[in-house]
Design a protein around this motif. Structure first.
Motif, mmCIF file in Angstrom:
data_model
loop_
_atom_site.group_PDB
_atom_site.id
_atom_site.type_symbol
_atom_site.label_atom_id
_atom_site.label_comp_id
_atom_site.label_asym_id
_atom_site.label_seq_id
_atom_site.Cartn_x
_atom_site.Cartn_y
_atom_site.Cartn_z
ATOM 1 N N LEU A 1 0.875 -1.167 0.000
ATOM 2 C CA LEU A 1 0.000 0.000 0.000
ATOM 3 C C LEU A 1 0.912 1.217 0.000
ATOM 4 N N LEU A 2 0.997 1.874 -1.150
ATOM 5 C CA LEU A 2 1.894 3.019 -1.300
ATOM 6 C C LEU A 2 1.285 4.296 -0.756
ATOM 7 N N ASP A 3 -0.031 4.420 -0.905
ATOM 8 C CA ASP A 3 -0.674 5.666 -0.516
ATOM 9 C C ASP A 3 -2.165 5.415 -0.342
ATOM 10 N N ILE A 4 -2.731 6.044 0.669
ATOM 11 C CA ILE A 4 -4.173 6.055 0.848
ATOM 12 C C ILE A 4 -4.518 7.415 1.436
ATOM 13 N N ALA A 5 -5.537 8.047 0.894
ATOM 14 C CA ALA A 5 -5.908 9.387 1.358
ATOM 15 C C ALA A 5 -7.394 9.606 1.122
ATOM 16 N N PHE A 6 -7.983 10.409 2.006
ATOM 17 C CA PHE A 6 -9.398 10.742 1.918
ATOM 18 C C PHE A 6 -9.579 12.246 2.019
ATOM 19 N N LEU A 7 -10.645 12.743 1.395
ATOM 20 C CA LEU A 7 -11.024 14.134 1.581
ATOM 21 C C LEU A 7 -11.313 14.358 3.069
ATOM 22 N N PRO A 8 -11.102 15.567 3.570
ATOM 23 C CA PRO A 8 -11.327 15.827 5.006
ATOM 24 C C PRO A 8 -12.711 15.396 5.493
ATOM 25 N N GLU A 9 -13.742 15.638 4.700
ATOM 26 C CA GLU A 9 -15.100 15.298 5.136
ATOM 27 C C GLU A 9 -15.361 13.786 5.153
ATOM 28 N N ALA A 10 -14.487 12.986 4.551
ATOM 29 C CA ALA A 10 -14.656 11.528 4.524
ATOM 30 C C ALA A 10 -13.791 10.838 5.582
ATOM 31 N N ARG A 11 -13.041 11.601 6.339
ATOM 32 C CA ARG A 11 -12.171 11.011 7.368
ATOM 33 C C ARG A 11 -12.958 10.772 8.648
ATOM 34 N N GLY A 12 -12.531 9.747 9.379
ATOM 35 C CA GLY A 12 -13.126 9.471 10.675
ATOM 36 C C GLY A 12 -14.440 8.707 10.639
#
Length: 170
Positions: A92-103
């Protein structure tokens, strides 16, 4: 084949060239540290764009077989993941979410789906995490990842499928 219990409406699909604007927006949202640079906003935006280009090219150079995915919730783009399927591991090189999709548990669900893929291939799922990213490290540890090595500022972590654990004794 193991069925994945992703939250309702959560979907992973291969990235397309038409996703580039979203990927740039996402990169901008996760690189808030670059907004702290002193200078005019135009200069800061140029640096963010250059960093996005460098990251994308760096993955392509180091992991030419990497696969890029878009994570959607009810057909709305909320994140991305980059994976490299090697002979001996899935990375897994990278995983990211928009701020509103975090948590909301989306990252956990997506990583569990990648663990299921690695288990089917009977190879470990590996990743690197910044040492200061305590929240991500806690998530990975809760999902069964182990710290394999430390090279500041990163820690290399691995998750081994139970079938592989019996073979290698981890």
């Amino acid at each position: 084949m193991q069925k994945l219990d992703l939250p309702q409406g959560l979907h992973i699909r291969p990235a397309r060239s038409s996703d580039n604007i979203f990927l740039q927006k996402l990169h901008h949202s996760v690189r808030q540290d670059l907004q702290l640079i002193e200078g005019k906003q135009e200069l800061i935006e140029t640096i963010v764009e250059m960093q996005f280009t460098a990251q994308t090219q760096g993955y392509g150079d180091k992991f030419p077989n990497a696969m890029y995915f878009i994570i959607e919730k009810h057909h709305e783009k909320i994140g991305k993941a980059t994976l490299d399927f090697g002979h001996n591991e899935v990375r897994l090189l990278d995983i990211a979410f928009l701020p509103e999709a975090r948590g909301h548990g989306f990252g956990k669900a997506i990583i569990q789906s990648f663990q299921a893929c690695a288990a089917q291939l009977a190879i470990p799922l590996c990743l690197s995490v910044e040492q200061i990213n305590v929240q991500a490290k806690q998530l990975y540890l809760s999902l069964g990842f182990q710290i394999e090595s430390v090279q500041p500022p990163y820690e290399f972590m691995a998750w081994y499928p139970s079938s592989l654990k019996a073979i290698v004794g981890v």
